[in-house]
Design a protein around this motif. Sequence first.
Motif, mmCIF file in Angstrom:
data_model
loop_
_atom_site.group_PDB
_atom_site.id
_atom_site.type_symbol
_atom_site.label_atom_id
_atom_site.label_comp_id
_atom_site.label_asym_id
_atom_site.label_seq_id
_atom_site.Cartn_x
_atom_site.Cartn_y
_atom_site.Cartn_z
ATOM 1 N N ARG A 270 -19.773 36.636 25.859
ATOM 2 C CA ARG A 270 -21.450 36.636 24.980
ATOM 3 C C ARG A 270 -21.758 35.856 25.837
ATOM 4 O O ARG A 270 -22.090 35.193 26.476
ATOM 5 N N THR A 271 -23.021 36.509 25.602
ATOM 6 C CA THR A 271 -24.312 35.864 25.800
ATOM 7 C C THR A 271 -25.589 35.303 25.264
ATOM 8 O O THR A 271 -25.414 35.354 23.888
ATOM 9 N N CYS B 51 -28.932 34.259 24.921
ATOM 10 C CA CYS B 51 -30.400 34.499 25.986
ATOM 11 C C CYS B 51 -31.933 33.690 25.897
ATOM 12 O O CYS B 51 -32.012 33.594 24.462
ATOM 13 N N GLN C 66 -33.042 41.195 25.183
ATOM 14 C CA GLN C 66 -32.215 41.153 24.473
ATOM 15 C C GLN C 66 -31.624 42.233 24.475
ATOM 16 O O GLN C 66 -30.385 42.440 24.552
ATOM 17 N N GLN D 135 -27.337 43.941 26.596
ATOM 18 C CA GLN D 135 -26.821 44.104 26.636
ATOM 19 C C GLN D 135 -26.229 44.980 27.043
ATOM 20 O O GLN D 135 -24.984 45.675 27.240
ATOM 21 N N LYS D 136 -27.291 46.018 27.004
ATOM 22 C CA LYS D 136 -26.887 47.563 27.834
ATOM 23 C C LYS D 136 -26.801 47.354 29.592
ATOM 24 O O LYS D 136 -25.664 48.408 29.602
ATOM 25 N N ARG E 227 -23.198 46.562 29.896
ATOM 26 C CA ARG E 227 -22.918 48.021 29.240
ATOM 27 C C ARG E 227 -22.338 49.029 30.083
ATOM 28 O O ARG E 227 -21.842 50.350 30.181
ATOM 29 N N ALA F 24 -29.196 45.797 21.266
ATOM 30 C CA ALA F 24 -28.410 44.684 20.454
ATOM 31 C C ALA F 24 -29.259 44.143 19.014
ATOM 32 O O ALA F 24 -30.378 45.365 19.017
#
Length: 249
Positions: A122-123, A125, A140, A144-145, A148, A155
């Motif tokens: 979990r992040t 920012c 953001q 997420q990208k 992954r 997001a």
Amino acid sequence: LSIAAAERGGTVMSFSGFSDKMLEFVGAVLQEAAQFGEDETAARAAVENARERLLEAVRNSNVSDAYRQAFDSTRRALVKNAWTLAQAEHALARTSYARAASFWHRAVGGGGPGEGAGGRLRTECLFYGNFDASDAAALQAAVQKGLRGGKGAPAGEASTRDGSSSPLLLTEQVALAARAKVGLLPVGDSEVRRTNQNGDDANSGIEVHFALGHAARHLRDEARLVLLGSMIREPAFDQLRTKEQLGYA
């Protein structure tokens, strides 16, 4: 780019640079991280180099400069989740590429490198500088990208705590929540512990911590403490170092 352990668990990655390059910068770094293990030979070497470097730093801690030992000991005593040197050495001695790769793949998600879905990572920012809400939302999504490996849905929309679309700010509530994780030494307790000494260094260090308690957990009190420290520093240095030649303060 700087990377450091977070006091309340996790890792802090700080990016700074030109605003128009930030999306590309963040995406490149995080995508590289997400692909950890795809080149197993390079990954194994990186893990072992990092392990040896950290293990050497832990083992040398007790023979480092006295002032640094004092600072590190106080930090470990006051902050929750801080490891003792013995715990850190034990953990590093057991660290391996297989353990690191397994942890990373479970955290990001998927069964192997580059597979990102449903991980435990979990992040949070926090953005500073010339960003508005749309800039923050784009960054953001890049985070997420990037984690992954370039895969995954974007997001959600970024917003402030009150739901408005104004620029995201580090609010006082966030700062207070972080400080609430700090532990305090028991009042009146004393502990004397002897650790390894550096026979080649005749210097000593003393760290005195003045705890103001819960009343200090407010930004205006924090600002006053910073101001007080700034006012004290120069006359203390001048008296103890220059005039009495006792040492640094």
